[in-house]
Write a protein that holds these residues in place. Structure first.
Motif, short mmCIF file in Angstrom:
data_model
loop_
_atom_site.label_atom_id
_atom_site.label_comp_id
_atom_site.label_asym_id
_atom_site.label_seq_id
_atom_site.Cartn_x
_atom_site.Cartn_y
_atom_site.Cartn_z
N LYS A 18 8.43 -3.50 6.62
CA LYS A 18 8.00 -2.12 6.38
C LYS A 18 6.88 -1.73 7.34
O LYS A 18 6.82 -0.57 7.79
CB LYS A 18 7.52 -1.97 4.94
N GLN A 19 5.99 -2.67 7.65
CA GLN A 19 4.91 -2.36 8.58
C GLN A 19 5.44 -2.20 10.00
O GLN A 19 4.94 -1.36 10.78
CB GLN A 19 3.84 -3.46 8.53
N GLU A 20 6.46 -2.98 10.34
CA GLU A 20 7.00 -2.92 11.70
C GLU A 20 7.72 -1.61 11.98
O GLU A 20 7.69 -1.10 13.11
CB GLU A 20 7.95 -4.09 11.93
N ASP A 21 8.38 -1.04 10.96
CA ASP A 21 9.10 0.22 11.16
C ASP A 21 9.38 0.86 9.81
O ASP A 21 9.91 0.20 8.91
CB ASP A 21 10.41 -0.03 11.91
N ASP A 22 9.03 2.12 9.65
CA ASP A 22 9.28 2.83 8.41
C ASP A 22 10.78 2.84 8.11
O ASP A 22 11.61 3.10 8.99
CB ASP A 22 8.77 4.28 8.55
#
Length: 552
Positions: free
Chosen positions: A32-36
Motif C-alpha cells: 500500500k505504501q509503494e503504490d495506492d
C-alpha cells in the motif's frame, strides 16, 4: 485537523501513523505504501487486460486489484481440508469475483438490467446478493474487465473500493425515503459520504476494511451493531430527527458489538462526522498486525469516552450534542419481505431469493417485471433480499405473481427462506472449508418439508470459514464451516442476534454437525424451541435459558 494529540500512545508500537510509525510492518502495509491501490486500474486497463492473467504482478493480483472490486476465485477441485495448507498462488484460479457496490442497496431498473447483461455475457450468468447490499459476479476474465467497467459506469455504477483496505459499500435502509414509519431519510447522507470519500486518496489506505451503515428506519435494518461506524435514526427532544452515533463493531474471529458514543448527529453533519471517525481509524488504527487492524480493537482499548473526545477535539473542531438512545426496534422481522404501504400511497414489495442467489437471467426478468408494474427502483437488503419500490396499488398482485414465478418468494416465503443466509463458500472462496450456498438451499427445502407450519422468526446463517461474512455469531443458528471427522461439517453458534436480541451467540463446545446431518439438527432444535417457548419469546431468548442438551 488539529495538531494537538489527545489520545495516549499505545503501550507498544502498533504501527500507528499518528505517532510517527510509518515504516511498513507487514506485506500489506508495504504494497500500500509503494503504490495506492486506486492506481491499479490503469495497469488493468492498459497492461493486464491486454497481456492476460499471467502478466499480473503478485502485489496487484492479491492486493491492489481489490481496490477495484476484484478477487481471484478458488481453483475448482481443491477440497476444504487443503485450504490452510496451500500457498495463495496454488489456490488461485485464473478467473475473478467482481463485486459491484450498491451504496444504500439502491439500483434503478436500468442499472439492474446492465448488471444482468454483464452477468450473462461475462460471468456465466452468475450473480449473488451479499449481506452488505452488493452484487457479486463470478468467472470474470481479466480481458473483459475494462468493458465491464465501461458498461457499469455508463449507468452510474462502480466497483471502486468494493474490496480492499478502504471505505466499503455504505449500508442504508432499503426503504429509505418511502417507509411510512421512517424517522429520517438517510439517503442524502449515503449519497454525500459516497460522493466525497469513495475513491478519495485521503481514505484509500486504511489499516483494513471500514464498514459504514446509515439508517433512519425504526427497524434498524442495517446491522449497525457490527459496523465500524453507524448512524441510526433517533428523535431528539429538542433538535428533532437525526442520528445516534455508534462505532467499533465487527465479527470475524474476534467478534465485538459496536458501542454508542452518546452523540447526536444531524443529517447535514453525517459526512463530516464520518470523515472524523474514518480519520481516527486511518491515523490511530493498528497497522502492525493484520489480525488487530480493525477499528473495533482501537475502540476496545480507548473506550467510547476517549474516542468521542478525540473525534470532537482533533477531527471535528466542535462538540456534538448528547443524544437519546434509539428505542428497541419493533417486534417484527427486518427483512422487508412482503407487501407494505409507502407514505405516498404506493407500495413496496420485498422478495426472498434463495440464500441470495439471483442469476443474471432472473435479474433481467426482474427489471422487466418491475417496469411493467410501474416501478423503476429496486433495493437490495442487508439480509440478501430484494425490495421493489413505488408499486401502484393496482399492480401489486401482478408484481407478486411475477416475483413468485421468478423464484423470488413473497407470499410463499417460509420462515426458513426468509431467515437463511449463506456466504460464497468453497464454490468460489479461497478461504472456505465447506460448501454453503447449495447446502443452505438444501437445508431450506428440507425444513420447509419437515416443518410446514413453523412460522416463528428464525435466522440460520451459514459460513464457509471463521471470517463470518454471513454473520454467524449474531444469528439464531450460526453454522461455521469446520471438518467433522474428516468430512464437511459445521460448528454451531446459537442464540446470537441484532436488535431486540442483540448479542453474540453461544458456542456449543465439542459439537460439530456433519453437513449431511444439518436438516436433522436444525429440525430437532426448532421443534424443541417451539415446544418450550414462552408466549412472545424469541429463539435467542429461549436459547439463553435452554438446557444444554436441548441445544444439541
Amino acid at each position: 485537523m488539529a495538531h494537538t494529540r489527545i489520545a495516549p500512545p499505545a503501550a507498544k508500537d502498533e504501527g500507528q501513523w499518528a505517532f510517527g510509525s510509518r515504516e511498513p510492518q507487514n506485506a500489506n502495509e508495504r504494497f500500500k505504501q509503494e503504490d495506492d491501490g486506486l492506481n491499479v486500474r490503469h495497469r488493468i486497463e492498459h497492461v493486464y487486460s491486454q497481456q492476460g492473467f499471467a502478466s499480473i504482478a503478485p502485489d496487484d493480483l492479491r492486493g491492489r486489484m481489490r481496490w477495484w472490486g476484484l478477487y481471484t476465485q478458488r481453483r475448482p477441485g481443491i477440497d476444504g481440508g487443503r485450504t490452510a495448507t496451500m500457498e495463495p498462488h496454488e489456490l488461485d484460479d485464473e478467473y475473478f469475483m467482481l463485486r459491484v457496490r450498491c451504496d444504500g442497496g439502491s439500483l434503478s431498473t436500468d442499472q439492474l438490467r446492465t448488471i444482468a447483461e454483464v452477468s450473462v455475457e461475462h460471468a456465466r450468468g452468475t450473480a449473488d446478493i451479499t449481506d452488505r447490499q452488493n452484487l457479486q459476479l463470478h468467472w470474470v476474465r481479466i480481458e473483459d474487465v475494462p468493458e465491464i467497467w465501461r458498461r457499469l459506469e455508463a449507468v452510474g455504477l462502480t466497483t471502486q473500493e468494493a474490496c480492499g483496505d478502504t471505505p466499503r459499500v455504505i449500508l442504508g435502509s432499503p426503504v429509505a425515503g418511502v417507509a411510512a414509519d421512517e424517522i429520517i431519510d438517510g439517503t442524502p447522507a449515503v449519497a454525500a459520504v459516497s460522493a466525497r470519500f469513495v475513491g478519495n486518496p485521503d481514505f484509500s489506505n486504511l489499516p483494513r476494511k471500514f464498514k459504514t451503515a446509515i439508517s433512519g428506519s425504526p427497524h434498524q435494518d442495517v446491522a449497525h451493531e457490527i459496523n465500524d461506524v453507524s448512524f441510526i435514526g433517533v428523535l431528539h427532544p429538542e433538535l428533532g430527527p437525526g442520528f445516534d452515533l455508534w462505532v467499533g463493531g465487527g465479527l470475524s474471529t474476534n467478534p465485538r458489538l459496536a458501542v454508542r458514543l452518546g452523540a447526536f448527529v444531524t443529517l447535514e453533519q453525517v459526512p463530516d462526522v464520518w470523515a472524523g471517525v474514518a480519520g481516527i481509524f486511518r491515523d490511530y488504527g493498528y497497522r502492525r498486525l493484520r489480525s488487530r487492524a480493525r477499528l473495533k480493537f482501537l475502540v476496545a482499548d480507548w473506550g467510547p469516552e476517549l474516542f468521542r473526545e478525540v473525534l470532537e477535539g482533533e477531527y471535528l473542531g466542535f462538540t456534538l450534542p448528547d443524544g437519546p438512545e434509539p428505542p428497541p426496534p419493533p417486534f417484527a422481522r427486518r427483512d422487508h419481505v412482503g407487501v407494505h404501504p409507502q407514505k405516498d400511497g404506493r407500495f413496496y414489495v420485498g422478495a426472498a431469493p434463495l440464500v441470495g442467489r439471483t442469476p443474471g437471467a432472473v435479474l433481467a426478468a426482474l427489471a422487466d417485471l418491475a417496469e411493467a408494474c410501474g416501478s423503476r427502483r429496486v433495493r437490495l437488503t442487508a439480509e440478501q433480499k430484494i425490495v421493489v419500490l413505488d408499486v401502484p396499488a393496482d399492480q401489486v398482485d401482478a408484481l407478486v405473481d411475477g416475483l413468485e414465478a421468478l423464484g423470488l418468494a413473497v407470499r410463499s416465503a417460509s420462515t426458513f427462506r426468509r431467515g437463511t443466509m449463506a456466504c460464497t463458500g468453497i464454490e468460489f472462496c479461497k478461504l472456505a472449508i465447506v460448501e454453503t450456498k447449495a447446502r443452505g438451499a438444501q437445508l431450506v427445502a428440507e425444513l420447509e418439508s419437515r416443518l410446514p407450519t413453523f412460522d416463528h422468526p428464525l435466522t440460520i446463517n451459514l459460513n464457509g470459514c471463521p471470517n463470518s461474512c454471513a454473520r454467524i455469531q449474531v444469528a439464531d443458528v450460526g453454522l461455521k464451516g469446520a471438518l467433522a471427522g474428516g468430512e464437511d461439517g459445521y460448528q454451531v453458534h446459537l442464540g446470537g442476534g441484532l436488535g431486540l436480541t442483540g448479542g453474540i451467540g453461544r458456542t456449543l463446545r465439542g459439537l460439530r454437525v456433519p453437513a449431511d446431518d444439518l436438516p436433522d439438527y436444525v429440525e430437532r432444535v426448532a421443534r424443541r424451541f417451539d415446544a418450550q417457548r414462552h408466549e412472545g419469546e424469541l429463539f435467542a431468548q429461549w436459547a439463553v435459558r435452554a438446557d444444554d442438551q436441548d441445544l444439541r
